[in-house]
Enzyme design. Structure first.
Site, PDB file in Angstrom:
ATOM      1  N   LYS A 198       0.862  -1.184   0.000  1.00  0.00           N
ATOM      2  CA  LYS A 198       0.000   0.000   0.000  1.00  0.00           C
ATOM      3  C   LYS A 198       0.895   1.228   0.000  1.00  0.00           C
ATOM      4  O   LYS A 198       1.667   1.432   0.941  1.00  0.00           O
ATOM      5  CB  LYS A 198      -0.913  -0.009   1.230  1.00  0.00           C
ATOM      6  CG  LYS A 198      -1.960   1.095   1.210  1.00  0.00           C
ATOM      7  CD  LYS A 198      -3.031   0.839   2.255  1.00  0.00           C
ATOM      8  CE  LYS A 198      -4.007   1.997   2.369  1.00  0.00           C
ATOM      9  NZ  LYS A 198      -5.028   1.737   3.392  1.00  0.00           N
ATOM     10  N   ARG A 258       0.649  -5.514   3.238  1.00  0.00           N
ATOM     11  CA  ARG A 258      -0.439  -6.123   3.995  1.00  0.00           C
ATOM     12  C   ARG A 258      -0.811  -7.486   3.414  1.00  0.00           C
ATOM     13  O   ARG A 258      -0.486  -7.789   2.271  1.00  0.00           O
ATOM     14  CB  ARG A 258      -1.628  -5.171   4.110  1.00  0.00           C
ATOM     15  CG  ARG A 258      -2.155  -4.641   2.808  1.00  0.00           C
ATOM     16  CD  ARG A 258      -3.261  -3.621   3.072  1.00  0.00           C
ATOM     17  NE  ARG A 258      -3.924  -3.265   1.814  1.00  0.00           N
ATOM     18  CZ  ARG A 258      -4.986  -2.492   1.737  1.00  0.00           C
ATOM     19  NH1 ARG A 258      -5.520  -1.984   2.830  1.00  0.00           N
ATOM     20  NH2 ARG A 258      -5.525  -2.218   0.568  1.00  0.00           N
ATOM     21  N   ASP A 292     -16.578  -0.139  -1.145  1.00  0.00           N
ATOM     22  CA  ASP A 292     -15.251  -0.580  -1.608  1.00  0.00           C
ATOM     23  C   ASP A 292     -14.340  -0.883  -0.425  1.00  0.00           C
ATOM     24  O   ASP A 292     -13.232  -1.392  -0.623  1.00  0.00           O
ATOM     25  CB  ASP A 292     -14.608   0.481  -2.513  1.00  0.00           C
ATOM     26  CG  ASP A 292     -14.555   1.851  -1.850  1.00  0.00           C
ATOM     27  OD1 ASP A 292     -15.628   2.361  -1.467  1.00  0.00           O
ATOM     28  OD2 ASP A 292     -13.455   2.401  -1.687  1.00  0.00           O
ATOM     29  N   ASN A 293     -14.796  -0.579   0.780  1.00  0.00           N
ATOM     30  CA  ASN A 293     -14.000  -0.883   1.968  1.00  0.00           C
ATOM     31  C   ASN A 293     -14.611  -2.029   2.774  1.00  0.00           C
ATOM     32  O   ASN A 293     -14.356  -2.160   3.967  1.00  0.00           O
ATOM     33  CB  ASN A 293     -13.852   0.369   2.839  1.00  0.00           C
ATOM     34  CG  ASN A 293     -12.958   1.420   2.190  1.00  0.00           C
ATOM     35  OD1 ASN A 293     -12.145   1.098   1.317  1.00  0.00           O
ATOM     36  ND2 ASN A 293     -13.107   2.668   2.584  1.00  0.00           N
ATOM     37  N   ASP A 335      -8.778  -1.636   4.979  1.00  0.00           N
ATOM     38  CA  ASP A 335      -8.551  -0.236   4.615  1.00  0.00           C
ATOM     39  C   ASP A 335      -8.634   0.687   5.825  1.00  0.00           C
ATOM     40  O   ASP A 335      -9.605   1.418   6.018  1.00  0.00           O
ATOM     41  CB  ASP A 335      -9.509   0.227   3.509  1.00  0.00           C
ATOM     42  CG  ASP A 335      -9.019  -0.217   2.141  1.00  0.00           C
ATOM     43  OD1 ASP A 335      -8.074  -1.023   2.081  1.00  0.00           O
ATOM     44  OD2 ASP A 335      -9.569   0.240   1.135  1.00  0.00           O
TER      45      ASP A 335
HETATM   46  P1  AMP Z   1     -10.108   5.013   0.530  1.00  0.00           P
HETATM   47  O1  AMP Z   1     -10.884   6.186   0.998  1.00  0.00           O
HETATM   48  O2  AMP Z   1      -8.733   4.891   1.156  1.00  0.00           O
HETATM   49  O3  AMP Z   1     -10.877   3.733   0.581  1.00  0.00           O
HETATM   50  O4  AMP Z   1      -9.775   5.287  -1.001  1.00  0.00           O
HETATM   51  C1  AMP Z   1     -10.766   5.439  -1.981  1.00  0.00           C
HETATM   52  C2  AMP Z   1     -10.141   5.273  -3.335  1.00  0.00           C
HETATM   53  O5  AMP Z   1      -9.141   6.280  -3.538  1.00  0.00           O
HETATM   54  C3  AMP Z   1      -9.458   3.932  -3.542  1.00  0.00           C
HETATM   55  O6  AMP Z   1      -9.683   3.558  -4.874  1.00  0.00           O
HETATM   56  C4  AMP Z   1      -8.020   4.270  -3.274  1.00  0.00           C
HETATM   57  O7  AMP Z   1      -7.132   3.368  -3.909  1.00  0.00           O
HETATM   58  C5  AMP Z   1      -7.901   5.665  -3.836  1.00  0.00           C
HETATM   59  N1  AMP Z   1      -6.811   6.429  -3.217  1.00  0.00           N
HETATM   60  C6  AMP Z   1      -6.731   6.851  -1.936  1.00  0.00           C
HETATM   61  N2  AMP Z   1      -5.579   7.508  -1.723  1.00  0.00           N
HETATM   62  C7  AMP Z   1      -4.896   7.504  -2.898  1.00  0.00           C
HETATM   63  C8  AMP Z   1      -3.637   8.008  -3.332  1.00  0.00           C
HETATM   64  N3  AMP Z   1      -2.808   8.663  -2.519  1.00  0.00           N
HETATM   65  N4  AMP Z   1      -3.290   7.794  -4.617  1.00  0.00           N
HETATM   66  C9  AMP Z   1      -4.102   7.144  -5.457  1.00  0.00           C
HETATM   67  N5  AMP Z   1      -5.293   6.652  -5.111  1.00  0.00           N
HETATM   68  C10 AMP Z   1      -5.695   6.812  -3.853  1.00  0.00           C
HETATM   69 MG    MG Z   2     -10.426   1.877   0.268  1.00  0.00          MG
END
Ligand code: AMP
Ligand code: MG
Length: 521
Positions: free
Chosen positions: A134, A204, A281-282, A291
């Site tokens: 990650k 992970r 998605d989480n 996540d």
């Molecule tokens: P999350 O809120 O962490 O579940 O992320 C939501 C989406 O945004 C997922 O598709 C993640 O892979 C993407 N994402 C979160 N942070 C980043 C980042 N720094 N660069 C690229 N994609 C990200």
């Molecule tokens: Mg996520």
């Protein structure tokens, strides 16, 4: 769309412990993928994955290592250049998964692994385990972001995954945390104050990182064929005692997921964990906590609390609403399965399975927390009254239940240190409640159960922040101490009481990272 194209880049293949693992690529072999490797952010219709090249960290250094999961894998510490990104060993075939999801209640379309890169699947004596980095750089699913992660959020993911595991909460695991030697710019509270932070990568581990959204993305575009292929892969690889050949099989499999999800959420409620971003998605198809972002732990017992400032207006993902949100998310997964069902109405049974299962686990949870040998319907009033009393004045959840587990008479004075302001304790009301509970258990609560249900040590928000503050100065000793402490969260560990069996200190009440967290990571 099936393709066997290898990533464009030639990798070195160091012969270390990682290369000696039994690597396999079932997901890549059994599901359709992107014809192009790497490349810019884009839509990838019809695919379950894109092959990608992890970014090469300029100065890869492992700082944290979980011996516990390393043992399961049969690994010894090292190979920093692989686990921080940039190098792979023979057998790995890095890819990013494509998925979609409902974010804060709205369909968000394609999301995918924007900053997660799977190295490959490992065959272990107890099943398949996927290793995933990650923060190892850009993928076709990174949208407008960089695919990187900062030290702060990586420490939070590493420590919390391992803490949850040892608390007995189903979770993905963390093998290693490495810094990359890069500086990354983030605006922590999204308020126009960007600053440079150290980049890091967590490796992970989980049977897979398939999410509810992994299935939703295909039905959202009417791609029944890919949906079916993915379900077949998932069931045969990860749920081999189940079948997806007909409605009966699908209902049984989905009911199993519903029941396991209910169990996971009831554990969250037991230990006071708030996920913070329960988007679909989480939500892991394996019912693992997944996540770790702006999560938090209840300190004062407040069911309305969420650590995630991005969610502060509606508090959709607040502690007390997590069971309902899990059901809502499950309903979205079930909708995604409609194209595979002859009689889709039967999917309602799965929601009933969730509700029944949650009620069962939740009642058992309260029985355990209160040391009751069996849960009786009449206990509901006792629990309702407890819930409202706990909210009357600021009361530390963890300390309250832990001290309750060894109380010798129904007298609130033994629990004083659970209250933030001892002068405000509603003494009479508490003693009445304690009396009622004491009578219910005949003065003999099942203490063994209580001590196994009410942890002494959890990863309080300020504890993680202290570990981060030190690590950002190059000192990982607080991280190490917490990792060790949280390996035995139900043990008394008297030598650590003064430091960690404590209510939130005043400095943490309004501090970013403790009471306020954002998705910036
Ligand atoms: P999350 O809120 O962490 O579940 O992320 C939501 C989406 O945004 C997922 O598709 C993640 O892979 C993407 N994402 C979160 N942070 C980043 C980042 N720094 N660069 C690229 N994609 C990200
Ligand atoms: Mg996520």
């Amino acid at each position: 769309m099936h393709t066997q194209v290898d990533s464009a880049r030639e990798y070195p293949s160091p012969m270390g412990p990682l290369a000696s693992l039994k690597w396999s690529q079932r997901f890549l072999e059994q599901t359709p993928g992107d014809e192009v490797s790497d490349g810019p952010s884009r839509q990838v219709p019809g695919a379950c994955w894109s092959k990608v090249t992890p970014f090469a960290a300029p100065n890869p250094t492992i700082h944290l290592w979980s011996e516990n999961i390393a043992e399961t894998l049969g690994l010894s510490r090292g190979e920093d250049e692989v686990l921080a990104g940039g190098s792979v060993v023979e057998g790995m075939q890095p890819y990013a998964q494509r998925y979609g999801g409902h974010q804060f209640g709205n369909w968000a379309g394609q999301l995918g692994d924007g900053r997660a890169i799977t190295l490959g699947e490992v065959l272990t004596p107890t099943g398949v385990l996927e290793l995933q980095l990650k923060g190892a750089g850009h993928t076709p699913y990174s949208r407008f972001a960089d695919g990187k992660a900062v030290l702060r959020s990586s420490i939070r993911e590493f420590l919390c995954s391992e803490a949850m595991h040892h608390l007995g909460v189903p979770t993905t695991r963390a093998l290693s945390l490495a810094t990359t030697g890069e500086s990354i710019v983030r605006d922590v509270m999204y308020n126009g104050n960007p600053s440079e932070e150290p980049g890091a990568v967590v490796c992970r581990v989980a049977p897979s990182f398939l999410r509810f959204g992994s299935f939703q993305i295909h039905s959202s575009t009417g791609d029944k064929e890919t949906l079916k292929t993915l379900v077949e892969h998932t069931v045969t690889t990860h749920f081999p005692s189940h079948s997806c050949a007909d409605d009966d099989g699908l209902i049984a499999w989905l009911s199993h997921i519903a029941e396991e999800t209910a169990l996971m959420v009831s554990h969250w409620m037991r230990v006071g964990f708030v996920h913070g971003v329960m988007n679909t998605d989480n939500m892991s198809i394996h019912s693992l906590t997944i996540d770790y972002g702006p999560y938090g732990w209840l300190e004062d017992y407040n069911p309305g609390w969420t650590p995630n400032t991005t969610d502060s207006s509606t508090r959709r993902y607040r502690y007390g609403q997590q069971p309902q949100i899990a059901a809502w998310n499950l309903a979205r997964l079930l909708e995604a399965m409609v194209p595979l069902m002859e009689t889709p109405e039967r999917l309602h049974d799965v929601l009933t399975a969730y509700t029944d299962s949650f009620d069962h686990h939740h009642n058992k949870m309260w029985a355990d927390k209160l040391g009751l040998d069996t849960f009786l319907e009449t206990d509901e009033e006792l629990i309702r009254n407890l819930n409202s009393l706990l909210q009357e004045v600021e009361t530390d959840m963890t300390i309250f239940f832990r001290l309750l587990s060894s109380i010798e008479s129904p007298d609130i004075s033994a629990l004083q240190s659970a209250f933030y302001d001892e002068s405000t304790i509603p003494i009479q009301a508490w003693n009445d409640w304690l009396e009622a509970w004491w009578n219910r258990v005949d003065g003999q609560p099942n203490r063994e159960r209580m001590l196994q249900a009410n942890p002494k040590y959890v990863l309080r928000n300020w504890m993680a922040q202290l570990a981060i503050d030190a690590a950002e100065k190059g000192d990982y000793s607080v991280c190490e101490s917490l990792l060790k402490l949280l390996e035995n969260p139900y043990d008394e560990q008297p030598g650590h009481e003064l430091e960690w069996f404590q209510k939130r200190p005043e400095w943490a009440r309004h501090r970013i990272g403790c009471s306020m967290l954002s998705c910036s990571s």
